[in-house]
Design a protein around this motif. Structure first.
Motif, PDB file in Angstrom:
ATOM      1  N   SER A 152       0.840  -1.199   0.000  1.00 16.05           N
ATOM      2  CA  SER A 152       0.000   0.000   0.000  1.00 16.05           C
ATOM      3  C   SER A 152       0.873   1.247   0.000  1.00 16.05           C
ATOM      4  CB  SER A 152      -0.913   0.024   1.241  1.00 16.05           C
ATOM      5  OG  SER A 152      -0.121   0.091   2.429  1.00 16.05           O
ATOM      6  N   VAL A 153       0.274   2.346  -0.459  1.00  8.63           N
ATOM      7  CA  VAL A 153       0.917   3.659  -0.407  1.00  8.63           C
ATOM      8  C   VAL A 153      -0.121   4.642   0.104  1.00  8.63           C
ATOM      9  CG1 VAL A 153       2.054   5.503  -1.694  1.00  8.63           C
ATOM     10  CG2 VAL A 153       2.441   3.108  -2.347  1.00  8.63           C
ATOM     11  N   THR A 154       0.215   5.367   1.175  1.00  6.51           N
ATOM     12  CA  THR A 154      -0.731   6.287   1.789  1.00  6.51           C
ATOM     13  C   THR A 154      -0.059   7.618   2.105  1.00  6.51           C
ATOM     14  OG1 THR A 154      -1.884   4.431   2.838  1.00  6.51           O
ATOM     15  CG2 THR A 154      -2.369   6.626   3.686  1.00  6.51           C
ATOM     16  N   HIS A 155      -0.712   8.702   1.732  1.00  6.76           N
ATOM     17  CA  HIS A 155      -0.221  10.042   2.061  1.00  6.76           C
ATOM     18  C   HIS A 155      -1.251  10.709   2.964  1.00  6.76           C
ATOM     19  CE1 HIS A 155       0.715  14.424   0.747  1.00  6.76           C
ATOM     20  NE2 HIS A 155       1.459  14.077   1.779  1.00  6.76           N
ATOM     21  N   THR A 156      -0.824  11.074   4.172  1.00  7.23           N
ATOM     22  CA  THR A 156      -1.737  11.654   5.160  1.00  7.23           C
ATOM     23  C   THR A 156      -1.277  13.051   5.541  1.00  7.23           C
ATOM     24  OG1 THR A 156      -2.150   9.447   6.077  1.00  7.23           O
ATOM     25  CG2 THR A 156      -2.826  11.335   7.410  1.00  7.23           C
ATOM     26  N   VAL A 157      -2.206  14.012   5.510  1.00  8.31           N
ATOM     27  CA  VAL A 157      -1.945  15.376   5.973  1.00  8.31           C
ATOM     28  C   VAL A 157      -2.845  15.630   7.182  1.00  8.31           C
ATOM     29  CG1 VAL A 157      -1.999  17.830   5.389  1.00  8.31           C
ATOM     30  CG2 VAL A 157      -1.399  16.139   3.634  1.00  8.31           C
ATOM     31  N   PHE A 158      -2.241  16.037   8.292  1.00  6.82           N
ATOM     32  CA  PHE A 158      -2.997  16.297   9.517  1.00  6.82           C
ATOM     33  C   PHE A 158      -3.331  17.782   9.595  1.00  6.82           C
ATOM     34  CE2 PHE A 158      -0.215  12.655  10.348  1.00  6.82           C
ATOM     35  CZ  PHE A 158      -1.145  11.707  10.721  1.00  6.82           C
ATOM     36  N   THR A 159      -4.614  18.087   9.725  1.00  6.02           N
ATOM     37  CA  THR A 159      -5.047  19.493   9.738  1.00  6.02           C
ATOM     38  C   THR A 159      -5.141  20.062  11.149  1.00  6.02           C
ATOM     39  OG1 THR A 159      -7.376  18.796   9.728  1.00  6.02           O
ATOM     40  CG2 THR A 159      -6.319  19.199   7.587  1.00  6.02           C
ATOM     41  N   GLU A 160      -4.987  19.211  12.152  1.00  6.57           N
ATOM     42  CA  GLU A 160      -4.967  19.674  13.539  1.00  6.57           C
ATOM     43  C   GLU A 160      -4.146  18.708  14.367  1.00  6.57           C
ATOM     44  OE1 GLU A 160      -9.106  19.829  14.411  1.00  6.57           O
ATOM     45  OE2 GLU A 160      -9.309  17.663  14.700  1.00  6.57           O
ATOM     46  N   ALA A 161      -3.686  19.169  15.528  1.00  3.95           N
ATOM     47  CA  ALA A 161      -2.817  18.354  16.374  1.00  3.95           C
ATOM     48  C   ALA A 161      -3.597  17.197  16.994  1.00  3.95           C
ATOM     49  CB  ALA A 161      -2.201  19.221  17.474  1.00  3.95           C
ATOM     50  N   TRP A 177       6.404  -3.837   6.393  1.00  5.00           N
ATOM     51  CA  TRP A 177       7.424  -2.893   6.835  1.00  5.00           C
ATOM     52  C   TRP A 177       7.355  -1.708   5.893  1.00  5.00           C
ATOM     53  CZ3 TRP A 177      11.603  -1.748   3.568  1.00  5.00           C
ATOM     54  CH2 TRP A 177      11.836  -2.640   2.520  1.00  5.00           C
ATOM     55  N   ASP A 178       7.878  -0.563   6.313  1.00  3.42           N
ATOM     56  CA  ASP A 178       7.589   0.670   5.589  1.00  3.42           C
ATOM     57  C   ASP A 178       8.808   1.576   5.407  1.00  3.42           C
ATOM     58  OD1 ASP A 178       4.305   0.874   5.921  1.00  3.42           O
ATOM     59  OD2 ASP A 178       5.278  -0.050   7.638  1.00  3.42           O
ATOM     60  N   PHE A 179       8.699   2.397   4.374  1.00  2.00           N
ATOM     61  CA  PHE A 179       9.446   3.641   4.310  1.00  2.00           C
ATOM     62  C   PHE A 179       8.441   4.718   4.671  1.00  2.00           C
ATOM     63  CE2 PHE A 179      12.642   1.539   1.599  1.00  2.00           C
ATOM     64  CZ  PHE A 179      13.797   2.060   2.163  1.00  2.00           C
ATOM     65  N   ALA A 191      -0.576  20.141  13.657  1.00  2.00           N
ATOM     66  CA  ALA A 191      -1.288  20.600  12.464  1.00  2.00           C
ATOM     67  C   ALA A 191      -0.280  20.904  11.356  1.00  2.00           C
ATOM     68  CB  ALA A 191      -2.105  21.843  12.787  1.00  2.00           C
ATOM     69  N   GLY A 192      -0.560  20.397  10.163  1.00  2.00           N
ATOM     70  CA  GLY A 192       0.331  20.618   9.034  1.00  2.00           C
ATOM     71  C   GLY A 192       1.325  19.505   8.797  1.00  2.00           C
ATOM     72  N   ASP A 193       1.488  18.587   9.743  1.00  2.00           N
ATOM     73  CA  ASP A 193       2.401  17.461   9.548  1.00  2.00           C
ATOM     74  C   ASP A 193       1.886  16.559   8.430  1.00  2.00           C
ATOM     75  OD1 ASP A 193       3.861  18.429  11.643  1.00  2.00           O
ATOM     76  OD2 ASP A 193       3.556  16.710  12.971  1.00  2.00           O
ATOM     77  N   GLU A 194       2.833  15.908   7.733  1.00  2.00           N
ATOM     78  CA  GLU A 194       2.483  14.974   6.659  1.00  2.00           C
ATOM     79  C   GLU A 194       3.268  13.678   6.821  1.00  2.00           C
ATOM     80  OE1 GLU A 194       2.744  16.487   2.662  1.00  2.00           O
ATOM     81  OE2 GLU A 194       2.592  18.569   3.363  1.00  2.00           O
ATOM     82  N   ILE A 195       2.647  12.573   6.434  1.00  2.00           N
ATOM     83  CA  ILE A 195       3.339  11.280   6.406  1.00  2.00           C
ATOM     84  C   ILE A 195       3.030  10.583   5.090  1.00  2.00           C
ATOM     85  CG2 ILE A 195       3.617   9.006   7.453  1.00  2.00           C
ATOM     86  CD1 ILE A 195       2.748  10.142  10.109  1.00  2.00           C
ATOM     87  N   LEU A 196       4.087  10.249   4.355  1.00  5.99           N
ATOM     88  CA  LEU A 196       3.953   9.386   3.188  1.00  5.99           C
ATOM     89  C   LEU A 196       4.454   8.016   3.598  1.00  5.99           C
ATOM     90  CD1 LEU A 196       3.513   8.784   0.162  1.00  5.99           C
ATOM     91  CD2 LEU A 196       5.870   9.541  -0.226  1.00  5.99           C
ATOM     92  N   SER A 197       3.576   7.026   3.582  1.00  4.92           N
ATOM     93  CA  SER A 197       3.922   5.676   4.019  1.00  4.92           C
ATOM     94  C   SER A 197       3.881   4.721   2.830  1.00  4.92           C
ATOM     95  CB  SER A 197       2.959   5.199   5.102  1.00  4.92           C
ATOM     96  OG  SER A 197       3.241   3.870   5.485  1.00  4.92           O
ATOM     97  N   ILE A 198       5.012   4.071   2.572  1.00  2.00           N
ATOM     98  CA  ILE A 198       5.097   3.066   1.510  1.00  2.00           C
ATOM     99  C   ILE A 198       5.211   1.715   2.205  1.00  2.00           C
ATOM    100  CG2 ILE A 198       6.321   2.321  -0.558  1.00  2.00           C
ATOM    101  CD1 ILE A 198       7.582   5.142  -0.654  1.00  2.00           C
ATOM    102  N   GLY A 199       4.137   0.939   2.166  1.00  2.00           N
ATOM    103  CA  GLY A 199       4.084  -0.338   2.872  1.00  2.00           C
ATOM    104  C   GLY A 199       4.559  -1.473   1.990  1.00  2.00           C
ATOM    105  N   PHE A 200       5.589  -2.192   2.440  1.00  2.00           N
ATOM    106  CA  PHE A 200       6.141  -3.318   1.693  1.00  2.00           C
ATOM    107  C   PHE A 200       5.619  -4.640   2.258  1.00  2.00           C
ATOM    108  CE2 PHE A 200       8.869   0.124   0.672  1.00  2.00           C
ATOM    109  CZ  PHE A 200       9.464  -0.164  -0.543  1.00  2.00           C
ATOM    110  N   LYS A 201       5.328  -5.557   1.360  1.00  2.00           N
ATOM    111  CA  LYS A 201       4.825  -6.861   1.778  1.00  2.00           C
ATOM    112  C   LYS A 201       5.846  -7.583   2.664  1.00  2.00           C
ATOM    113  CE  LYS A 201       2.034  -7.440  -2.407  1.00  2.00           C
ATOM    114  NZ  LYS A 201       1.814  -8.228  -3.638  1.00  2.00           N
ATOM    115  N   ALA A 202       5.336  -8.454   3.521  1.00  2.00           N
ATOM    116  CA  ALA A 202       6.209  -9.171   4.447  1.00  2.00           C
ATOM    117  C   ALA A 202       7.242 -10.025   3.735  1.00  2.00           C
ATOM    118  CB  ALA A 202       5.362 -10.038   5.377  1.00  2.00           C
ATOM    119  N   SER A 203       6.926 -10.479   2.528  1.00  2.00           N
ATOM    120  CA  SER A 203       7.831 -11.353   1.798  1.00  2.00           C
ATOM    121  C   SER A 203       8.975 -10.597   1.129  1.00  2.00           C
ATOM    122  CB  SER A 203       7.074 -12.153   0.740  1.00  2.00           C
ATOM    123  OG  SER A 203       6.406 -11.279  -0.168  1.00  2.00           O
ATOM    124  N   SER A 204       8.904  -9.265   1.104  1.00  2.00           N
ATOM    125  CA  SER A 204       9.988  -8.481   0.531  1.00  2.00           C
ATOM    126  C   SER A 204      11.011  -8.163   1.615  1.00  2.00           C
ATOM    127  CB  SER A 204       9.448  -7.185  -0.085  1.00  2.00           C
ATOM    128  OG  SER A 204       8.849  -6.368   0.905  1.00  2.00           O
TER     129      SER A 204
END
Length: 230
Positions: free
Chosen positions: A17-26, A37-39, A66-79
Motif C-alpha cells: 500500500s501507499v498512503t499520504h496523510t496530511v494532519f489538519t490539527e494536532a 514494513w515501511d518507508f 497541524a500541518g504534519d504529513e506522512i507518506l507511508s510506503i508499505g512493503f509486503k512481508a515477503s519483501s
C-alpha cells in the motif's frame, strides 16, 4: 482531521500500500501491526525525516501537529532488504541520513526522497538495483499456497525475511481478520469460534495485546472519526 490519499491496484510483487496523510490539527494516531514494513517520509515544521520501519508486533502511538504529513510506503512481508549492522526488521525504526534537501543515504546508495507522485519510480529503482527483493518462498506461505518445503526451512526463511516467527505473524493476521469481521457486524463470540480462539475473552485479550485496544474501543473510535468527517 486527516486528509488521506491512497494508491491502489499495485502490481508490484513487493508493495502492499501507499498512503499520504496530511494532519489538519494536532492529535495522536495509533499505527497498528499490519504485516508490512515501511518507508515513512515524515514532514513537520522542523523538516523532513526518512524512516525505515520494521514489522511491528504491537501498536505504536504517534503524536502529530497541524500541518504534519506522512507518506507511508508499505512493503509486503515477503519483501526484504539487506540490513546494516545492528538493524532489525522487528519493532524498530531506523532514521536514515539526509543528503541535502531531497536525497538520503540507504546503505551505500544515495536515493531521492520519494513523493506521492514519484513512488513508482522510487520502488522501481529499489528493485532494479536489488536493494529490495522478494522471497518467493515466504510469499507463497503468506498467500496461503506454500511451496513444498520442510517446516524447518519455512521457519528459517520466514524469520530471516520478516524478523518474526511464523506463529507471531499468524497471530497478527488473525487479529486483523477478527477486527474486520467484527467491524462487519459479526457477533464477537462467532468470530472467536470461526478463527480458532479458545473463547471470546481470549480473542479480546489477544487483539488488545497486538492492536493496543479492544475491538469495541477500536470500533468506537472509527465511529467517532466517521461522524467527524461526515
Amino acid at each position: 482531521m486527516q486528509i488521506v490519499k491512497t494508491l491502489d491496484g499495485w502490481s508490484s510483487p513487493v508493495i502492499d500500500s501507499v498512503t499520504h496523510t496530511v494532519f489538519t490539527e494536532a492529535g495522536t494516531i495509533q499505527f497498528r501491526p499490519d504485516g508490512c514494513w515501511d518507508f515513512a517520509i515524515m514532514k513537520t515544521a522542523h523538516g523532513t525525516m526518512v524512516l525505515r520501519t520494521g514489522l511491528t508486533t504491537s501498536a505504536v502511538t504517534h503524536h502529530y501537529a497541524a500541518g504534519d504529513e506522512i507518506l507511508s510506503i508499505g512493503f509486503k512481508a515477503s519483501s526484504y532488504m539487506t540490513l546494516m549492522p545492528g538493524e532489525t526488521m522487528r519493532d524498530q525504526g531506523v532514521l536514515l541520513e539526509r543528503v541535502g534537501r531531497d536525497r538520503f543515504w540507504l546503505g551505500s546508495d544515495v536515493l531521492e526522497i520519494p513523493t506521492f507522485e514519484t513512488v513508482d519510480a522510487f520502488v522501481a529503482k529499489l528493485l532494479r538495483c536489488s536493494i529490495v527483493e522478494d522471497n518467493r518462498l515466504v510469499a507463497s506461505v503468506v498467500s496461503g499456497h506454500p511451496m513444498a518445503m520442510s517446516e524447518r526451512t519455512m521457519q528459517r526463511h520466514f524469520l530471516k525475511t520478516t524478523g518474526l516467527t511464523y506463529k507471531t505473524f499468524s497471530q497478527i493476521e488473525r487479529a486483523q481478520q477478527a477486527m474486520a469481521l467484527i467491524a462487519q457486524g459479526r457477533p464477537a463470540a462467532d468470530v472467536a469460534f470461526a478463527l480458532g480462539y479458545a473463547d471470546q475473552p481470549h480473542m479480546i485479550r489477544s487483539i488488545k495485546a497486538i492492536m493496543g485496544q479492544t475491538p469495541g474501543q477500536i470500533a468506537a473510535r472509527q465511529t467517532v472519526g466517521n461522524l467527524q468527517s461526515g
